[in-house]
Design a protein around this motif. Structure first.
Motif, short mmCIF file in Angstrom:
data_model
loop_
_atom_site.label_atom_id
_atom_site.label_comp_id
_atom_site.label_asym_id
_atom_site.label_seq_id
_atom_site.Cartn_x
_atom_site.Cartn_y
_atom_site.Cartn_z
N GLY A 34 0.88 -1.23 -0.04
CA GLY A 34 0.05 -0.02 0.08
C GLY A 34 0.68 1.29 -0.19
O GLY A 34 1.98 1.12 0.36
N TRP A 35 0.12 2.27 -0.62
CA TRP A 35 0.91 3.62 -0.29
C TRP A 35 0.05 4.45 0.59
O TRP A 35 -1.38 4.38 0.59
N TYR A 36 0.62 5.16 1.87
CA TYR A 36 -0.18 6.18 2.52
C TYR A 36 0.40 7.44 2.49
O TYR A 36 1.64 7.71 1.87
N ARG A 37 -0.04 8.59 3.01
CA ARG A 37 0.60 9.61 3.06
C ARG A 37 0.20 10.66 4.38
O ARG A 37 -0.90 10.13 4.94
N ALA A 48 -3.82 4.16 -1.92
CA ALA A 48 -4.18 2.94 -2.50
C ALA A 48 -3.46 1.78 -2.11
O ALA A 48 -2.33 1.67 -1.45
N VAL A 49 -4.13 0.43 -2.16
CA VAL A 49 -3.40 -0.68 -1.92
C VAL A 49 -3.59 -1.74 -3.07
O VAL A 49 -4.67 -1.44 -3.89
N ALA A 96 3.90 -2.78 3.53
CA ALA A 96 3.78 -4.26 3.54
C ALA A 96 2.79 -4.90 4.49
O ALA A 96 3.13 -4.45 5.72
N GLY A 97 1.73 -5.86 4.13
CA GLY A 97 1.16 -6.63 5.07
C GLY A 97 0.90 -7.77 4.69
O GLY A 97 1.24 -8.28 3.55
N PRO A 98 0.23 -8.53 5.38
CA PRO A 98 -0.21 -9.96 5.33
C PRO A 98 -0.99 -9.98 4.03
O PRO A 98 -2.07 -9.16 4.07
N LEU A 99 -1.04 -11.06 3.39
CA LEU A 99 -1.91 -11.18 1.98
C LEU A 99 -3.38 -11.52 2.72
O LEU A 99 -3.30 -12.30 3.71
N ARG A 104 -7.65 -3.74 1.92
CA ARG A 104 -7.97 -2.60 2.38
C ARG A 104 -8.28 -2.75 4.11
O ARG A 104 -8.22 -1.76 4.84
N ARG A 105 -8.37 -4.07 4.51
CA ARG A 105 -8.61 -4.31 5.69
C ARG A 105 -7.46 -5.01 6.30
O ARG A 105 -7.28 -5.14 7.68
#
Length: 121
Positions: A34-37, A48-49, A96-99, A104-105
């Protein structure tokens, strides 16, 4: 695990930038990205993710202007930003996060150091 963003800079309103995030130390093809700001004085917000298959979701304020995509062969995440506005000015972070079935969650636990985007009139 390391995420390194690049591609930020200063651009006139209406211009474009492409951010990159080089990923190492994890199985890149098996994670949500994802991208965060975060703008000064504001909370961090999701931009966006994208999942491992390339399915993407966007915040309403960037739909139609930003595109997230990933290169699983090179372990790089991108954010193409077009029609930039002054309100897009912020530090942009990749994460980065778990698949999951719905990225989004996901709670993103690995973050880069950020790259600054400044949009001027």
């Amino acid at each position: 695990v390391q995420l390194v963003e690049s591609g930020g800079g200063s651009v006139q309103a209406g211009g474009s930038l492409r951010l990159s995030c080089a990923v190492s130390g994890l199985t890149y093809s098996s994670v949500c990205m994802g991208w965060y700001r975060q703008a000064p004085g504001k909370e961090r917000e999701g931009v966006a993710v994208i999942d491992d298959a390339g399915r993407a979701s966007y915040a309403d304020f960037v739909k139609g202007r930003f595109t997230i995509y990933r290169n699983n062969a090179d372990n790089i995440l991108y954010l193409q930003m077009n029609s930039l506005k002054p309100e897009d000015t912020a530090m942009y972070y990749c994460a980065a996060g778990p698949l999951a079935t719905d990225c989004r969650r996901v709670v993103f636990g690995v973050w880069g150091q950020g790259t600054q985007v400044t949009v001027y009139l």
